[in-house]
Design a protein around this motif. Structure first.
Motif, PDB file in Angstrom:
ATOM      1  N   GLY A 201       0.824  -1.212   0.016  1.00 25.17           N
ATOM      2  CA  GLY A 201      -0.137  -0.078   0.073  1.00 25.17           C
ATOM      3  C   GLY A 201       0.840   1.265  -0.003  1.00 25.17           C
TER       4      GLY A 201
ATOM      5  N   GLU B 147       0.584   4.956   1.975  1.00 23.73           N
ATOM      6  CA  GLU B 147       0.185   5.586   2.862  1.00 23.73           C
ATOM      7  C   GLU B 147      -0.046   7.082   2.337  1.00 23.73           C
ATOM      8  OE1 GLU B 147       0.766   5.822   7.642  1.00 23.73           O
ATOM      9  OE2 GLU B 147       2.433   6.939   6.533  1.00 23.73           O
TER      10      GLU B 147
ATOM     11  N   THR C 157      -5.754  12.857   5.891  1.00 24.07           N
ATOM     12  CA  THR C 157      -6.857  12.407   6.756  1.00 24.07           C
ATOM     13  C   THR C 157      -7.926  13.478   6.831  1.00 24.07           C
ATOM     14  OG1 THR C 157      -7.639  10.543   8.065  1.00 24.07           O
ATOM     15  CG2 THR C 157      -6.109  12.470   8.929  1.00 24.07           C
TER      16      THR C 157
ATOM     17  N   LEU D  23      -7.948   0.525  -4.234  1.00 21.06           N
ATOM     18  CA  LEU D  23      -8.786   0.386  -3.311  1.00 21.06           C
ATOM     19  C   LEU D  23      -8.314   1.358  -2.050  1.00 21.06           C
ATOM     20  CD1 LEU D  23      -8.601  -3.575  -3.438  1.00 21.06           C
ATOM     21  CD2 LEU D  23     -10.352  -1.956  -4.112  1.00 21.06           C
ATOM     22  N   LEU D  24      -9.249   1.958  -1.256  1.00 18.36           N
ATOM     23  CA  LEU D  24      -8.934   3.028  -0.276  1.00 18.36           C
ATOM     24  C   LEU D  24      -9.224   2.319   0.942  1.00 18.36           C
ATOM     25  CD1 LEU D  24      -7.973   5.843   0.679  1.00 18.36           C
ATOM     26  CD2 LEU D  24     -10.333   6.632  -0.063  1.00 18.36           C
ATOM     27  N   ASP D  25      -8.219   2.177   1.973  1.00 18.96           N
ATOM     28  CA  ASP D  25      -8.605   1.697   3.139  1.00 18.96           C
ATOM     29  C   ASP D  25      -8.464   2.775   4.302  1.00 18.96           C
ATOM     30  OD1 ASP D  25      -8.780   0.218   5.636  1.00 18.96           O
ATOM     31  OD2 ASP D  25      -7.122  -1.109   5.169  1.00 18.96           O
ATOM     32  N   VAL D  26      -9.552   3.014   4.841  1.00 17.44           N
ATOM     33  CA  VAL D  26      -9.348   4.335   5.743  1.00 17.44           C
ATOM     34  C   VAL D  26      -9.713   4.098   7.342  1.00 17.44           C
ATOM     35  CG1 VAL D  26     -10.665   5.770   3.948  1.00 17.44           C
ATOM     36  CG2 VAL D  26     -11.936   4.508   5.600  1.00 17.44           C
ATOM     37  N   ARG D  27      -9.242   2.655   7.643  1.00 16.08           N
ATOM     38  CA  ARG D  27      -9.254   2.263   9.038  1.00 16.08           C
ATOM     39  C   ARG D  27      -8.159   2.735   9.681  1.00 16.08           C
ATOM     40  NH1 ARG D  27      -9.424  -4.001   7.955  1.00 16.08           N
ATOM     41  NH2 ARG D  27      -8.222  -3.257   6.233  1.00 16.08           N
TER      42      ARG D  27
ATOM     43  N   PRO E 142      -5.122   6.911   5.512  1.00 12.99           N
ATOM     44  CA  PRO E 142      -5.641   6.013   4.826  1.00 12.99           C
ATOM     45  C   PRO E 142      -4.427   5.406   3.959  1.00 12.99           C
ATOM     46  CG  PRO E 142      -6.872   7.998   4.855  1.00 12.99           C
ATOM     47  CD  PRO E 142      -5.552   8.356   5.596  1.00 12.99           C
ATOM     48  N   MET E 143      -4.707   4.273   3.603  1.00 14.87           N
ATOM     49  CA  MET E 143      -3.797   3.385   2.650  1.00 14.87           C
ATOM     50  C   MET E 143      -4.422   3.156   1.328  1.00 14.87           C
ATOM     51  SD  MET E 143      -0.889   2.768   4.362  1.00 14.87           S
ATOM     52  CE  MET E 143      -0.202   1.387   3.594  1.00 14.87           C
TER      53      MET E 143
ATOM     54  N   TYR F 225      -4.433   0.855  -2.325  1.00 14.99           N
ATOM     55  CA  TYR F 225      -3.971  -0.423  -2.541  1.00 14.99           C
ATOM     56  C   TYR F 225      -4.390  -0.524  -4.201  1.00 14.99           C
ATOM     57  CZ  TYR F 225      -3.023  -1.587   2.165  1.00 14.99           C
ATOM     58  OH  TYR F 225      -2.616  -1.664   3.477  1.00 14.99           O
TER      59      TYR F 225
END
Length: 177
Positions: free
Chosen positions: A60, A62, A66, A92-96, A100-101, A103
């Motif tokens: 990913g 970073e 945010t 793909l956006l991972d906002v956890r 956010p990361m 991918y």
């Protein structure tokens, strides 16, 4: 953001002579809040982040902002130096996490390793600034409007116990290292 009219009402300004000053104080307040919290409160539709290459495989990226509403795309140079584009649908956006990361939907394509050969474009910031952040911004604006010098002589001042720090505390991203 806070409008000029809201800031003038908060500072009890009834004239237009200092509109440009008040507008600059609004900008300064939000930059201070963003620097203090590590978050983007101002909505920016086309924020850009520049990298020297894409990661390999399915690692990913970073993102430096945010919150991120959506990633619009990635423009990169392939190994031959030809500009290529990955659309938001390819990502793909991972906002956890805190930041956010990003991918790839499959694997990152091969990219040229060169200065600024990759550009990520995203839609960032809050749709609506939270009420406590707005209150903190108004406190900062009022303070900067009333205190136009770095040092004030002959006064006694106390920090408000329910001031800016308390209002912004839930939004501060604590950094390591």
């Amino acid at each position: 953001m806070i409008t000029l009219e809201e800031a003038k009402a908060h500072c009890r300004i009834e004239h237009d002579a200092e509109d440009s000053l008040v507008q600059s104080l609004i900008s300064a307040a939000f930059r201070q809040i963003e620097n203090r919290t590590g978050q983007a409160f101002d909505h920016v539709a086309d924020a850009e982040m520049v990298l020297d290459s894409l990661p390999s495989g399915d690692s990913g990226i970073e993102l430096k902002w945010t919150p991120v509403r959506a990633v619009k795309g990635v423009v990169y140079l392939d190994p031959l130096g030809v500009e290529q584009t990955l659309s938001g649908a390819d990502l793909l956006l991972d906002v956890r996490g805190v930041y956010p990361m990003l991918y790839p939907a499959q694997e990152w394509p091969e990219s040229k390793r060169d200065r600024a050969s990759v550009k990520v474009t995203a839609d960032i910031g809050y749709e609506t600034v939270p009420a406590d952040v707005r209150a903190a911004a108004l406190l900062i604006i009022g303070h900067l409007y009333e205190n136009r010098e770095a040092v004030v002589i002959g006064t006694i001042a106390t920090e408000l116990p329910l001031g800016v720090d308390l209002l912004l505390a839930p939004y501060v991203i604590h950094r390591m290292g």
